[in-house]
Design a protein around this motif. Sequence first.
Motif, PDB file in Angstrom:
ATOM      1  N   ARG A 113      -3.554 -12.606  -1.235  1.00 46.66           N
ATOM      2  CA  ARG A 113      -3.312 -11.216  -1.635  1.00 46.66           C
ATOM      3  C   ARG A 113      -4.539 -10.368  -1.299  1.00 46.66           C
ATOM      4  N   ARG A 114      -4.298  -9.209  -0.690  1.00 46.01           N
ATOM      5  CA  ARG A 114      -5.376  -8.276  -0.348  1.00 46.01           C
ATOM      6  C   ARG A 114      -5.323  -7.102  -1.315  1.00 46.01           C
ATOM      7  N   GLU A 115      -6.144  -7.172  -2.344  1.00 46.88           N
ATOM      8  CA  GLU A 115      -6.131  -6.119  -3.365  1.00 46.88           C
ATOM      9  C   GLU A 115      -6.487  -4.765  -2.771  1.00 46.88           C
ATOM     10  N   LYS A 116      -7.403  -4.774  -1.813  1.00 44.85           N
ATOM     11  CA  LYS A 116      -7.840  -3.519  -1.204  1.00 44.85           C
ATOM     12  C   LYS A 116      -6.692  -2.823  -0.482  1.00 44.85           C
ATOM     13  N   TRP A 117      -5.727  -3.600  -0.039  1.00 42.88           N
ATOM     14  CA  TRP A 117      -4.617  -3.045   0.740  1.00 42.88           C
ATOM     15  C   TRP A 117      -3.320  -2.928  -0.062  1.00 42.88           C
ATOM     16  N   SER A 118      -3.422  -2.946  -1.386  1.00 42.69           N
ATOM     17  CA  SER A 118      -2.216  -2.710  -2.186  1.00 42.69           C
ATOM     18  C   SER A 118      -1.649  -1.339  -1.851  1.00 42.69           C
ATOM     19  N   MET A 119      -0.330  -1.233  -1.849  1.00 45.81           N
ATOM     20  CA  MET A 119       0.317   0.010  -1.456  1.00 45.81           C
ATOM     21  C   MET A 119       0.111   1.095  -2.514  1.00 45.81           C
ATOM     22  N   PRO A 120       0.189   2.365  -2.123  1.00 45.88           N
ATOM     23  CA  PRO A 120       0.000   3.457  -3.091  1.00 45.88           C
ATOM     24  C   PRO A 120       1.007   3.428  -4.233  1.00 45.88           C
ATOM     25  N   LYS A 121       2.178   2.884  -3.975  1.00 39.26           N
ATOM     26  CA  LYS A 121       3.200   2.735  -5.009  1.00 39.26           C
ATOM     27  C   LYS A 121       4.103   1.573  -4.636  1.00 39.26           C
ATOM     28  N   ALA A 122       4.832   1.092  -5.624  1.00 37.28           N
ATOM     29  CA  ALA A 122       5.797   0.028  -5.344  1.00 37.28           C
ATOM     30  C   ALA A 122       6.924   0.587  -4.474  1.00 37.28           C
ATOM     31  N   VAL A 123       7.197  -0.098  -3.354  1.00 36.21           N
ATOM     32  CA  VAL A 123       8.181   0.385  -2.381  1.00 36.21           C
ATOM     33  C   VAL A 123       9.005  -0.793  -1.870  1.00 36.21           C
ATOM     34  N   TYR A 124      10.290  -0.549  -1.688  1.00 33.78           N
ATOM     35  CA  TYR A 124      11.142  -1.534  -1.021  1.00 33.78           C
ATOM     36  C   TYR A 124      12.228  -0.804  -0.238  1.00 33.78           C
ATOM     37  N   GLN A 125      12.870  -1.518   0.666  1.00 32.15           N
ATOM     38  CA  GLN A 125      13.903  -0.970   1.560  1.00 32.15           C
ATOM     39  C   GLN A 125      13.373   0.203   2.395  1.00 32.15           C
ATOM     40  N   CYS A 126      12.120   0.153   2.747  1.00 33.41           N
ATOM     41  CA  CYS A 126      11.547   1.183   3.616  1.00 33.41           C
ATOM     42  C   CYS A 126      11.666   0.747   5.069  1.00 33.41           C
ATOM     43  N   GLY A 127      11.667   1.714   5.978  1.00 34.68           N
ATOM     44  CA  GLY A 127      11.517   1.400   7.388  1.00 34.68           C
ATOM     45  C   GLY A 127      10.043   1.177   7.684  1.00 34.68           C
ATOM     46  N   TYR A 128       9.737   0.357   8.688  1.00 36.74           N
ATOM     47  CA  TYR A 128       8.329   0.115   9.012  1.00 36.74           C
ATOM     48  C   TYR A 128       8.190  -0.268  10.475  1.00 36.74           C
ATOM     49  N   VAL A 129       7.054   0.122  11.063  1.00 34.11           N
ATOM     50  CA  VAL A 129       6.720  -0.237  12.436  1.00 34.11           C
ATOM     51  C   VAL A 129       5.238  -0.556  12.501  1.00 34.11           C
ATOM     52  N   LEU A 130       4.839  -1.246  13.570  1.00 33.32           N
ATOM     53  CA  LEU A 130       3.431  -1.542  13.832  1.00 33.32           C
ATOM     54  C   LEU A 130       3.046  -0.826  15.116  1.00 33.32           C
ATOM     55  N   TYR A 131       2.213   0.186  14.987  1.00 35.23           N
ATOM     56  CA  TYR A 131       1.841   1.052  16.108  1.00 35.23           C
ATOM     57  C   TYR A 131       0.611   0.503  16.813  1.00 35.23           C
ATOM     58  N   LYS A 132       0.753   0.199  18.099  1.00 39.32           N
ATOM     59  CA  LYS A 132      -0.325  -0.317  18.949  1.00 39.32           C
ATOM     60  C   LYS A 132      -1.006  -1.533  18.329  1.00 39.32           C
ATOM     61  N   GLN A 133      -0.191  -2.363  17.654  1.00 39.24           N
ATOM     62  CA  GLN A 133      -0.653  -3.602  17.033  1.00 39.24           C
ATOM     63  C   GLN A 133      -1.759  -3.356  16.009  1.00 39.24           C
ATOM     64  N   ARG A 134      -1.829  -2.150  15.488  1.00 38.54           N
ATOM     65  CA  ARG A 134      -2.965  -1.827  14.624  1.00 38.54           C
ATOM     66  C   ARG A 134      -2.589  -1.027  13.378  1.00 38.54           C
ATOM     67  N   ILE A 135      -1.670  -0.090  13.486  1.00 37.88           N
ATOM     68  CA  ILE A 135      -1.342   0.793  12.369  1.00 37.88           C
ATOM     69  C   ILE A 135       0.058   0.480  11.855  1.00 37.88           C
ATOM     70  N   ILE A 136       0.141   0.111  10.572  1.00 39.55           N
ATOM     71  CA  ILE A 136       1.448  -0.045   9.926  1.00 39.55           C
ATOM     72  C   ILE A 136       1.863   1.317   9.379  1.00 39.55           C
ATOM     73  N   LEU A 137       3.081   1.734   9.703  1.00 40.53           N
ATOM     74  CA  LEU A 137       3.647   2.949   9.122  1.00 40.53           C
ATOM     75  C   LEU A 137       4.918   2.585   8.376  1.00 40.53           C
ATOM     76  N   THR A 138       5.084   3.132   7.175  1.00 43.24           N
ATOM     77  CA  THR A 138       6.312   2.931   6.412  1.00 43.24           C
ATOM     78  C   THR A 138       7.007   4.271   6.231  1.00 43.24           C
TER      79      THR A 138
END
Length: 476
Positions: free
Chosen positions: A265-290
């Motif tokens: 678990r990466r505590e530093k990277w916990s999401m701003p809020k609890a989220v599910y059923q979101c769309g997501y992509v990985l941009y240039k193998q570096r940026i996750i967008l939800t």
Amino acid sequence: MFRRRKPWQAPGEFPTSSIQRLPFQREHCEHKIYYTTRFEPRSVDQSGIFEYDLNTKENRALKLWKDVDYYPRWDFSLYSATHDQIFFLGGANVQKHHHRYELLVIYDLRTDELLKLQFPSMIGGNVRCCLSDHDRYLHIVGGTSNHHHIRYDVRQRSVQYMYSFYSLYPQMQSCGLLYAALTNQLLMFGGRSSAQRMAFDEFWCYDLNDPLSRLSMKDASWLLINGWIARTIYRSEYVLDFPLELNDVVLDFLGLENTIHCWQRREKWSMPKAVYQCGYVLYKQRIILTFGGRDDTNECIDDIFYLDIADAKSGWRESKVKCPKASTYSALLMDEARVHIVPFYVHHDHFVAEVADLLPKKLVQRIDNDIQAAAVVVEDDGNKVVIDTAASDGSFHLQYQQLVSLQSQHVRHKLIISVLIGVLMSCIGAILFVTAQPCYAGIIIMSAGASVMVVGAIYYARFSRPAIAEYLLSEK
């Protein structure tokens, strides 16, 4: 007067509201979206696998579910660019009162063939999958009937159970799951448990650079037994030969549990809020967008969050741009530039935006500069995985190496003896076949000799273990 261009554009209605995750783009098909649907009894001619041309708006059916006796709902589909195939897993059979499927379905886009394989576990709905190692391994996480991380070997068609989340999430579904080639990690975020009636904001990493990440739960437990035996035997006054086949007897008695924890678990990277059923992509193998999704109150949201996985000190940030409307989404990144989002099981809306318009300009510029400056070399030596154990913490104990060598020698000796006995019996059988009457006695003895050699080979394959064995019992 100058008017700023809106980030989101609406190219027209999407052909269906029954799109399944995940839509994808094929190589050399710049203007086409490929997608799958759930089975709709009232519109069977719009249920299946489709090719949608963004320019001409032509929506062509590649395969209809009614034609292949497959009626999925709540399943997950994933495209393999390496094999040009679509994998379908989980879900339920609409035509059989939503009885859960226990199938892995593979559709080959080149040959137009659909293959159904029995899957050893019931996965249920809302599972998440991703591919790694040049699309050799299919990683399966969660599902309404599954609490394991399962690894499916596409080449050998074998299944291994890598980790159990049961102690944390008795049920886990609708999370985000990605493979990041840049860091060679599996990344899992968000999700929910209907059993616990809660949503999650946790972020988890599975580091495939770690040699132990290649071990299944069974292999790790097998090696833990060896570690205990090594410490026990070599601290005593006697050197004993511990037969390898006893390991499985011990495992049958103890059962399988998590003996190593490669999911961190990466505590530093916990999401701003609890989220599910979101769309997501990985941009240039570096940026996750939800994109959108639901929060812990089960309400749809319109937020867009992003995370730079190359910056360990960073965390999630909220984009200044919102989704066009609050909804659950399926998302598709095309040509590493534009993202398409389609509401999930809701309506026919379809939106597209340039990723650069959703992120801060400084971040986009920094990524472009890093890509230009970095010389990224990917070496492929025929899909052979090379593990550098010299870079480990030195916990590969000499005692354990001696035990593994002793046990391997034990297996080899049995193989050699079996082969020698088999050869001897085959020679005797050949002699009797030529000289003795009746000749069938020689045939029987030759067959028995060949059987002994086959049994020896099966035994060797059954109990021989990989050379990356690790001493898993920590010293206290």
